[in-house]
Design a protein around this motif. Structure first.
Motif, short mmCIF file in Angstrom:
data_model
loop_
_atom_site.label_atom_id
_atom_site.label_comp_id
_atom_site.label_asym_id
_atom_site.label_seq_id
_atom_site.Cartn_x
_atom_site.Cartn_y
_atom_site.Cartn_z
N SER A 58 31.85 38.92 47.79
CA SER A 58 32.79 38.61 46.50
C SER A 58 34.02 39.21 47.19
CB SER A 58 32.21 39.48 45.47
OG SER A 58 32.03 40.84 45.85
N ALA A 116 37.01 41.57 46.21
CA ALA A 116 37.10 42.77 45.54
C ALA A 116 38.21 43.49 46.05
CB ALA A 116 35.63 43.82 45.48
N GLU A 173 41.05 46.35 46.72
CA GLU A 173 40.86 48.02 47.23
C GLU A 173 42.39 48.46 46.78
OE1 GLU A 173 40.02 48.31 51.27
OE2 GLU A 173 38.01 47.45 51.05
N PHE A 189 43.80 42.34 48.06
CA PHE A 189 42.53 41.96 48.88
C PHE A 189 42.74 41.87 50.34
CE2 PHE A 189 42.76 40.05 44.73
CZ PHE A 189 41.51 40.16 44.10
N ARG A 229 35.03 35.63 37.53
CA ARG A 229 35.48 36.78 37.95
C ARG A 229 35.16 37.90 36.86
NH1 ARG A 229 41.86 35.66 35.88
NH2 ARG A 229 41.43 35.36 33.49
N THR A 237 37.67 44.81 36.79
CA THR A 237 37.22 46.06 37.17
C THR A 237 38.12 47.21 37.11
OG1 THR A 237 38.56 45.59 39.39
CG2 THR A 237 36.38 44.85 39.49
N TRP A 293 40.60 41.93 39.03
CA TRP A 293 39.49 41.22 39.08
C TRP A 293 38.72 41.37 40.25
CZ3 TRP A 293 38.53 39.31 34.17
CH2 TRP A 293 39.74 39.22 33.11
N ARG A 294 37.41 41.32 40.40
CA ARG A 294 36.58 40.91 41.31
C ARG A 294 36.24 39.35 41.24
NH1 ARG A 294 32.52 43.35 44.36
NH2 ARG A 294 32.99 45.33 43.40
N TYR A 295 36.22 38.51 42.30
CA TYR A 295 35.95 37.12 42.17
C TYR A 295 34.54 36.98 42.97
CZ TYR A 295 40.60 36.50 40.42
OH TYR A 295 41.76 36.57 39.50
N GLU A 296 34.05 35.94 42.46
CA GLU A 296 32.72 35.46 43.19
C GLU A 296 32.88 34.08 43.29
OE1 GLU A 296 29.96 37.36 44.00
OE2 GLU A 296 30.47 39.37 42.91
#
Length: 438
Positions: A124, A126, A128, A139, A163, A166, A281-284
């Motif tokens: 994913s 994510a 930092e 990212f 998404r 987070t 957001w965290r994206y997948e």
């Protein structure tokens, strides 16, 4: 021999089994880019980094350094044993899902770089936290790309990435940066020049005021400024009922100051009720993203727009009500697994792969996607059809008939087909072309 393209300023190290290409435009194929940690100390807000220019594997030679904010695939420390095998293992794993066409497209498009990085690393995206960057959260694998937030939002809207929130960060209304200092400020003038004092309540006469009012120059103890009696015993003569804040700029006093923000980049002062905030957001990747990358890999760039128009609806988030307008027909994914029957010969299985692949490529439509990875991950093929464009049951009958014609009634291979109903079941579709690090 493993070939790495050296992009560092200093000379490359000597590693058995590794050859370094140092040309600006390498004339030979290479499996990864490589450099020293010091070559990654860049102001990524204004300059590109090696991993931003390409999604090819990045190998760094040197001691681990927390200042490096770039995504590093392989970190080789001085004196590390089996470094060749370590590099080869990671590089091969990444190149199973990349090819030169995808790398070229990723260097030209932030959208493709986002998808290709997440897909080739099977991870994913994510963010930092990084206080050196005005946005605070970024990212690591996509440093140096402009309009990254817009690209991620585009991919989410197109149904290529899901998404999940987070975190939430403040956002300066002037420069849109998130490096903001939160402070208690005066409710009257908005300045942070506050002095805190304790409120003292004198029981005898009822006077309340800051403790400074009860102090007399040159005398010990507290004396009430109203009745002039000395306050001796806490709880019997007086108590402390709270805090009082006095502004040294406007002399206003208050029991509860406001929260204000000062942007550390542009210096703008903003009151808390006027401060903007942005979600992190965290994206997948979604199965449709895999379809888009496979179409691109196979040179069908013109079909990607069709996929985006009919790629499915974006799930509702944060409890929001989903759009109930009719959406496009969703894609269906099937897995064809081939195995060798008892007494069969490996050449029979190879012939079976060839027959099945031939039928698939001739029967599927342009908007359908076929994986060509034949490995212990899939043991066959993964087929994705859009909008019911292919009658899969009829297709299987055609495959069975062709296998019988070519290999006989007592064919030595088994073919099992089933529909993949959850994204987690969908095996990674590796890229047949590309730089296998052998």
């Amino acid at each position: 021999m493993l070939v790495l393209h050296w992009i560092g300023k200093g000379g490359p190290p000597e590693v058995d089994g590794v050859s370094f290409s140092t040309e600006d435009s390498p004339s030979e194929a290479f499996q990864a880019v490589a450099c020293h940690p010091s070559d990654l100390y860049l102001d990524v807000g204004h300059q590109s980094t090696p991993s931003a220019a390409t999604v090819a594997p990045l190998v760094v030679f040197g001691d681990l350094d927390p200042r490096v904010r770039v995504h590093v695939d392989v970190w080789v420390q001085p004196g590390e044993q089996d470094s060749l095998e370590k590099i080869r293992g990671v590089v091969n794993r990444i190149w199973k899902r990349l090819n030169n066409r995808l790398c070229k497209a990723a260097s030209d498009s932030t959208h493709i770089a986002v998808l290709a990085l997440a897909y080739s690393r099977q991870t994913s995206l994510a963010p930092e936290f990084d206080p050196s960057d005005p946005t605070v959260a970024r990212f690591p694998g996509l440093l140096g790309h402009s309009d990254l937030d817009i690209a991620l939002q585009d991919l989410h809207a197109a149904g290529l990435m899901t998404r999940s929130a987070t975190d939430t960060l403040p956002q300066c209304p002037q420069c849109e940066g998130s490096r903001a200092l939160a402070r208690e400020v005066c409710v009257f003038c908005g300045k942070a020049t506050l002095e805190k004092s304790t409120i003292v309540h004198h029981y005898r006469c009822g006077y309340q005021g800051p403790e400074d009012d009860f102090e007399r120059e040159g005398e010990d103890g507290w004396h009430c400024p109203k009745c002039h009696h000395e306050l001796r015993h806490y709880g019997r003569d007086y108590d402390q009922s709270g805090n009082l804040f006095v502004c040294l700029s406007c002399n206003g006093d208050m029991t509860e100051p406001e929260v204000g923000f000062r942007c550390l980049d542009c210096g703008t002062d903003t009151r808390g009720d006027r401060m903007g905030f942005r979600r992190i957001w965290r994206y997948e990747l979604t199965p449709n993203a895999t379809m888009a990358l496979t179409l691109l890999r196979d040179g069908k760039e013109d079909r990607i727009l069709d996929l985006l128009r009919g790629g499915g609806r974006t799930p509702a988030e944060d409890g929001a009500i989903a759009d109930d307008r009719p959406g496009p027909t969703s894609a269906r994914t099937f897995k064809l697994e081939l195995s060798l029957a008892d007494g069969g010969d490996p050449t029979d299985l190879a012939n079976g792969y060839e027959i099945v692949h031939s039928v698939l490529t001739k029967s599927m439509r342009d908007t359908d996607v076929i994986s060509t990875e034949l490995s212990d991950v899939t043991d066959g093929f993964v087929v994705t059809t859009t909008g019911g464009s292919t009658d899969f049951e009829a297709l299987m009958r055609t495959i069975e008939g062709r296998v019988k014609d070519k290999l006989g009634e007592d064919r030595p291979i088994r073919i099992v087909a089933r529909e993949v109903t959850t994204p987690d079941e969908t095996p990674p579709i590796a890229i047949a072309q590309g730089g296998d690090a052998r």
